[in-house]
Design a protein around this motif. Structure first.
Motif, PDB file in Angstrom:
ATOM      1  N   TRP A 223      16.068  -8.068 -43.290  1.00  0.00           N
ATOM      2  CA  TRP A 223      16.328  -7.313 -41.851  1.00  0.00           C
ATOM      3  C   TRP A 223      15.670  -6.157 -41.627  1.00  0.00           C
ATOM      4  O   TRP A 223      15.052  -5.276 -42.275  1.00  0.00           O
ATOM      5  CB  TRP A 223      17.867  -6.855 -42.087  1.00  0.00           C
ATOM      6  CG  TRP A 223      18.561  -5.986 -40.840  1.00  0.00           C
ATOM      7  CD1 TRP A 223      18.816  -6.732 -39.739  1.00  0.00           C
ATOM      8  CD2 TRP A 223      18.422  -4.951 -40.601  1.00  0.00           C
ATOM      9  NE1 TRP A 223      19.321  -5.944 -38.773  1.00  0.00           N
ATOM     10  CE2 TRP A 223      19.012  -4.635 -39.413  1.00  0.00           C
ATOM     11  CE3 TRP A 223      18.243  -3.576 -41.314  1.00  0.00           C
ATOM     12  CZ2 TRP A 223      19.161  -3.497 -38.713  1.00  0.00           C
ATOM     13  CZ3 TRP A 223      18.571  -2.447 -40.522  1.00  0.00           C
ATOM     14  CH2 TRP A 223      19.023  -2.313 -39.289  1.00  0.00           C
ATOM     15  N   LEU A 224      15.077  -6.048 -40.249  1.00  0.00           N
ATOM     16  CA  LEU A 224      14.219  -5.296 -39.934  1.00  0.00           C
ATOM     17  C   LEU A 224      14.920  -3.955 -38.884  1.00  0.00           C
ATOM     18  O   LEU A 224      15.700  -4.470 -38.079  1.00  0.00           O
ATOM     19  CB  LEU A 224      13.013  -5.580 -39.132  1.00  0.00           C
ATOM     20  CG  LEU A 224      12.260  -6.429 -39.929  1.00  0.00           C
ATOM     21  CD1 LEU A 224      11.095  -7.073 -38.812  1.00  0.00           C
ATOM     22  CD2 LEU A 224      11.614  -5.779 -41.078  1.00  0.00           C
ATOM     23  N   SER A 225      14.731  -2.714 -39.117  1.00  0.00           N
ATOM     24  CA  SER A 225      15.181  -1.811 -38.381  1.00  0.00           C
ATOM     25  C   SER A 225      14.586  -1.782 -37.106  1.00  0.00           C
ATOM     26  O   SER A 225      13.667  -2.466 -36.980  1.00  0.00           O
ATOM     27  CB  SER A 225      15.190  -0.561 -38.895  1.00  0.00           C
ATOM     28  OG  SER A 225      13.970   0.005 -38.942  1.00  0.00           O
TER      29      SER A 225
ATOM     30  N   VAL B  31       0.448  -6.027 -30.712  1.00  0.00           N
ATOM     31  CA  VAL B  31      -0.236  -5.898 -29.364  1.00  0.00           C
ATOM     32  C   VAL B  31      -1.575  -5.268 -29.857  1.00  0.00           C
ATOM     33  O   VAL B  31      -2.604  -5.932 -29.148  1.00  0.00           O
ATOM     34  CB  VAL B  31       0.655  -4.828 -28.659  1.00  0.00           C
ATOM     35  CG1 VAL B  31      -0.051  -4.191 -27.420  1.00  0.00           C
ATOM     36  CG2 VAL B  31       1.891  -5.488 -28.108  1.00  0.00           C
ATOM     37  N   ARG B  32      -1.535  -4.467 -30.844  1.00  0.00           N
ATOM     38  CA  ARG B  32      -3.230  -3.878 -30.861  1.00  0.00           C
ATOM     39  C   ARG B  32      -4.083  -5.051 -31.337  1.00  0.00           C
ATOM     40  O   ARG B  32      -5.249  -5.277 -30.858  1.00  0.00           O
ATOM     41  CB  ARG B  32      -3.061  -2.735 -32.134  1.00  0.00           C
ATOM     42  CG  ARG B  32      -2.716  -1.458 -31.512  1.00  0.00           C
ATOM     43  CD  ARG B  32      -2.877  -0.479 -32.532  1.00  0.00           C
ATOM     44  NE  ARG B  32      -2.367  -0.705 -33.858  1.00  0.00           N
ATOM     45  CZ  ARG B  32      -1.194  -0.271 -34.334  1.00  0.00           C
ATOM     46  NH1 ARG B  32      -0.386   0.070 -33.309  1.00  0.00           N
ATOM     47  NH2 ARG B  32      -0.519  -0.601 -35.445  1.00  0.00           N
TER      48      ARG B  32
ATOM     49  N   ALA C 161       9.712  -2.386 -33.897  1.00  0.00           N
ATOM     50  CA  ALA C 161       8.736  -1.672 -32.607  1.00  0.00           C
ATOM     51  C   ALA C 161       7.312  -1.485 -33.394  1.00  0.00           C
ATOM     52  O   ALA C 161       6.548  -1.905 -32.637  1.00  0.00           O
ATOM     53  CB  ALA C 161       9.289  -0.566 -32.233  1.00  0.00           C
ATOM     54  N   ALA C 162       7.309  -1.223 -34.533  1.00  0.00           N
ATOM     55  CA  ALA C 162       6.028  -1.062 -35.229  1.00  0.00           C
ATOM     56  C   ALA C 162       5.369  -2.254 -35.270  1.00  0.00           C
ATOM     57  O   ALA C 162       4.111  -2.415 -35.189  1.00  0.00           O
ATOM     58  CB  ALA C 162       6.394  -0.240 -36.550  1.00  0.00           C
ATOM     59  N   ARG C 163       5.994  -3.276 -35.711  1.00  0.00           N
ATOM     60  CA  ARG C 163       5.308  -4.677 -35.987  1.00  0.00           C
ATOM     61  C   ARG C 163       4.968  -5.241 -34.610  1.00  0.00           C
ATOM     62  O   ARG C 163       3.887  -5.847 -34.580  1.00  0.00           O
ATOM     63  CB  ARG C 163       6.643  -5.687 -36.526  1.00  0.00           C
ATOM     64  CG  ARG C 163       5.888  -6.959 -36.815  1.00  0.00           C
ATOM     65  CD  ARG C 163       6.917  -7.895 -37.349  1.00  0.00           C
ATOM     66  NE  ARG C 163       6.949  -7.471 -38.886  1.00  0.00           N
ATOM     67  CZ  ARG C 163       7.698  -8.116 -39.811  1.00  0.00           C
ATOM     68  NH1 ARG C 163       8.313  -9.124 -39.465  1.00  0.00           N
ATOM     69  NH2 ARG C 163       7.581  -7.580 -41.016  1.00  0.00           N
TER      70      ARG C 163
END
Length: 196
Positions: A55-57, A69-70, A62-64
């Motif tokens: 599970w991701l917070s 995107v980068r 958002a960081a992933r």
């Protein structure tokens, strides 16, 4: 002695109460076992839905996404720089929602002085990453569309773009506002585009 043995076989009042099953206890036991079974089922469904992934917070998700995107922006820049002629003035890259002022000043300067130039701007794809590259030289303008459609489903998941060259009648500059297409899908237009 025989009477004592028989007396020991007759249950006392306390023993008789212990053997009597309380109906409320039976109902409570049934309810608790039903709730326990439901909880086990919910846990099993959650495990199946998660598919073994942790599970991701919200912050981790958002960081992933920012990392993705980068990665796509870097690949777009690499693809564009590998295609456009080095003799043309580079007016830069404008991502969705990014400030386009510097690129616009470069394009206006190149147009005013009749210099060859290119500028790339991100467009909002429905299911892919899209960049529009506008090139203009003494022979006129042209357009390259970089589209990632189909590459995202590959096993390696490495960013790649397909490139399509299109004619361009005139260079258009768009404000960073959402517009609706014919199907009602609201999307951002690229900062620089071509009228065909």
């Amino acid at each position: 002695m025989a009477w004592t043995a028989c007396y020991n076989m007759v249950p006392t009042l306390r023993q008789r109460q212990a053997m009597f099953v309380n109906p409320a206890f039976g109902i409570l036991t049934s309810l608790l076992s039903g709730v326990g079974a439901c909880l086990c089922l919910v846990c099993l469904v959650c495990l199946v839905c998660l598919d073994g992934r942790p599970w991701l917070s919200h912050a981790e998700m958002a960081a992933r996404q920012e990392q993705q995107v980068r990665m796509w922006h870097a690949e777009a820049q690499s693809a564009v720089l590998g295609i456009v002629p080095t003799s043309m003035r580079a007016c830069g890259f404008v991502a969705l929602g990014a400030d386009r002022i510097a690129a616009l000043k470069c394009v206006e300067h190149a147009e005013r002085h009749h210099l060859p130039y290119w500028v790339a701007s991100e467009a909002q794809g429905i299911d892919s990453h899209v960049w529009v590259v506008v090139l203009k030289d003494a022979d006129g303008a042209s357009q390259l569309i970089l589209d990632s459609y189909g590459w995202e489903t590959s096993a390696s998941r490495r960013p790649r773009f397909g490139v399509t060259a299109l004619p361009c009648e005139a260079v258009e500059v768009h404000a960073a506002v959402q517009v609706k297409d014919s199907d009602g899908f609201a999307m951002y237009q690229p900062a620089f585009d071509c009228r065909r």
